[in-house]
Design an enzyme around this catalytic site. Sequence first.
Site, PDB file in Angstrom:
ATOM      1  N   LYS A 169      32.966  43.288  37.996  1.00 35.69           N
ATOM      2  CA  LYS A 169      32.996  44.703  38.409  1.00 35.69           C
ATOM      3  C   LYS A 169      31.711  45.415  37.958  1.00 35.69           C
ATOM      4  O   LYS A 169      30.655  44.785  37.916  1.00 35.69           O
ATOM      5  CB  LYS A 169      34.247  45.392  37.859  1.00 35.69           C
ATOM      6  CG  LYS A 169      35.524  44.632  38.181  1.00 35.69           C
ATOM      7  CD  LYS A 169      36.757  45.458  37.975  1.00 35.69           C
ATOM      8  CE  LYS A 169      37.986  44.590  38.099  1.00 35.69           C
ATOM      9  NZ  LYS A 169      39.219  45.353  38.176  1.00 35.69           N
TER      10      LYS A 169
ATOM     11  N   GLY B  14      44.092  45.374  36.089  1.00 33.16           N
ATOM     12  CA  GLY B  14      43.552  46.135  34.969  1.00 33.16           C
ATOM     13  C   GLY B  14      44.604  46.867  34.156  1.00 33.16           C
ATOM     14  O   GLY B  14      44.271  47.699  33.308  1.00 33.16           O
TER      15      GLY B  14
ATOM     16  N   ASN C 207      35.441  38.392  38.335  1.00 34.43           N
ATOM     17  CA  ASN C 207      34.917  39.617  38.936  1.00 34.43           C
ATOM     18  C   ASN C 207      34.502  40.547  37.803  1.00 34.43           C
ATOM     19  O   ASN C 207      35.354  41.152  37.153  1.00 34.43           O
ATOM     20  CB  ASN C 207      36.014  40.256  39.802  1.00 34.43           C
ATOM     21  CG  ASN C 207      35.616  41.614  40.341  1.00 34.43           C
ATOM     22  OD1 ASN C 207      34.436  41.986  40.297  1.00 34.43           O
ATOM     23  ND2 ASN C 207      36.586  42.350  40.853  1.00 34.43           N
TER      24      ASN C 207
ATOM     25  N   SER D 190      45.590  41.071  35.913  1.00 36.04           N
ATOM     26  CA  SER D 190      45.864  40.900  34.476  1.00 36.04           C
ATOM     27  C   SER D 190      46.096  39.433  34.084  1.00 36.04           C
ATOM     28  O   SER D 190      46.901  39.147  33.198  1.00 36.04           O
ATOM     29  CB  SER D 190      47.043  41.778  34.044  1.00 36.04           C
ATOM     30  OG  SER D 190      46.725  43.148  34.221  1.00 36.04           O
TER      31      SER D 190
ATOM     32  N   GLU E  39      39.965  48.041  44.792  1.00 40.11           N
ATOM     33  CA  GLU E  39      39.124  49.180  44.385  1.00 40.11           C
ATOM     34  C   GLU E  39      38.238  49.629  45.540  1.00 40.11           C
ATOM     35  O   GLU E  39      37.958  50.823  45.695  1.00 40.11           O
ATOM     36  CB  GLU E  39      38.310  48.798  43.136  1.00 40.11           C
ATOM     37  CG  GLU E  39      39.206  48.725  41.900  1.00 40.11           C
ATOM     38  CD  GLU E  39      38.757  47.746  40.832  1.00 40.11           C
ATOM     39  OE1 GLU E  39      37.610  47.283  40.852  1.00 40.11           O
ATOM     40  OE2 GLU E  39      39.597  47.432  39.953  1.00 40.11           O
TER      41      GLU E  39
ATOM     42  N   GLU F 211      46.479  40.190  45.119  1.00 42.67           N
ATOM     43  CA  GLU F 211      46.317  41.008  43.925  1.00 42.67           C
ATOM     44  C   GLU F 211      47.213  42.240  44.030  1.00 42.67           C
ATOM     45  O   GLU F 211      46.823  43.235  44.660  1.00 42.67           O
ATOM     46  CB  GLU F 211      44.864  41.461  43.782  1.00 42.67           C
ATOM     47  CG  GLU F 211      43.883  40.328  43.641  1.00 42.67           C
ATOM     48  CD  GLU F 211      42.637  40.777  42.900  1.00 42.67           C
ATOM     49  OE1 GLU F 211      42.338  40.190  41.861  1.00 42.67           O
ATOM     50  OE2 GLU F 211      41.991  41.745  43.338  1.00 42.67           O
TER      51      GLU F 211
ATOM     52  N   HIS G  58      38.556  44.107  48.068  1.00 42.86           N
ATOM     53  CA  HIS G  58      39.185  44.339  46.758  1.00 42.86           C
ATOM     54  C   HIS G  58      39.887  45.699  46.787  1.00 42.86           C
ATOM     55  O   HIS G  58      39.411  46.637  47.434  1.00 42.86           O
ATOM     56  CB  HIS G  58      38.122  44.307  45.660  1.00 42.86           C
ATOM     57  CG  HIS G  58      38.700  44.289  44.282  1.00 42.86           C
ATOM     58  ND1 HIS G  58      39.137  45.431  43.667  1.00 42.86           N
ATOM     59  CD2 HIS G  58      38.942  43.277  43.423  1.00 42.86           C
ATOM     60  CE1 HIS G  58      39.618  45.112  42.473  1.00 42.86           C
ATOM     61  NE2 HIS G  58      39.502  43.811  42.303  1.00 42.86           N
TER      62      HIS G  58
HETATM   63  C1  PEP Z   1      40.475  42.243  39.689  1.00 43.77           C
HETATM   64  O1  PEP Z   1      39.778  43.218  39.541  1.00 43.77           O
HETATM   65  O2  PEP Z   1      40.353  41.552  40.708  1.00 43.77           O
HETATM   66  C2  PEP Z   1      41.447  41.931  38.660  1.00 43.77           C
HETATM   67  C3  PEP Z   1      42.357  41.046  38.919  1.00 43.77           C
HETATM   68  O3  PEP Z   1      41.336  42.609  37.460  1.00 43.77           O
HETATM   69  P1  PEP Z   1      42.155  42.325  36.100  1.00 43.77           P
HETATM   70  O4  PEP Z   1      42.123  40.835  35.884  1.00 43.77           O
HETATM   71  O5  PEP Z   1      41.409  43.073  35.064  1.00 43.77           O
HETATM   72  O6  PEP Z   1      43.534  42.815  36.320  1.00 43.77           O
END
Ligand code: PEP
Length: 249
Positions: free
Chosen positions: A12, A172, A10, A212, A98, A166, A96
């Site tokens: 973003k 992040g 992703n 992460s 976000e 998630e 997601h």
């Molecule tokens: C994500 O945005 O779906 C995500 C898992 O981000 P990160 O790997 O940066 O934590």
Amino acid sequence: MARRPLIAGNWKLHNGLEASVTLARAVVAGVDAGTRAEVVLAPVFTALSSVAAVVRGTGVGLAGQDVHWDDKGAFTGEVSAPLLADVGASHVIVGHSERRQFFGDDDARVRRKVEAALRGGLVPIACVGETLGEREAGKTLDVVLGQLDAIAKDLVGIERVVIAYEPVWAIGTGRVAKAEDAEDVHRAIRDRVRALAGDAIADGLRILYGGSVKGDNAAALLGQADIDGALVGGASLDAAQFLAIIRAA
Ligand code: PEP
């Protein structure tokens, strides 16, 4: 049952055309016939067409980062499932955290988006996950299974859905969930889908972990029985890191 791992990147709100094409080329170059995982890239909408040209015929898939719930109409600024399919996408990320946090995507809206993706022939990667406060209050499973119910209950086409667990506090932040803790939630998700849709669908369901994931922690997570891949944010912007995760799968 052997489920083929899925590793989705992703990107973003990062990478214009040139950077997207360069990154996609590097990923494609690193994915070969020996790669067991299915690999999917989710660039910004404006780079979908360019990345589609890079991945076409390579086995690497293309995803939108979001989708509108209707196929067309007076929805300024939105992108529909038929348009994503038209540009070559095979998958789309839905719900997601976000989107839930900043853009008002609640459970009802996420459900409509999942249905729109399925109607348009796309594989929805539908995200669920608890906040830090919810985890600390012992509400992880209540929250996650509530979000899952909204996505999966009585859903025609559920066998085509991918779920991404998630934990919001891990996205992040560099704070990855312990593999065993993540596995507990993944198992609970599969059990709930078993109750909702039966053994065959539950056993075939791919449940990705996100939050992460990096090259050096991927193997422990992906080694868990119910973790069938990863949704990767930050580390997917670096081809070497992303390829290390793909190899760990
Ligand atoms: C994500 O945005 O779906 C995500 C898992 O981000 P990160 O790997 O940066 O934590």
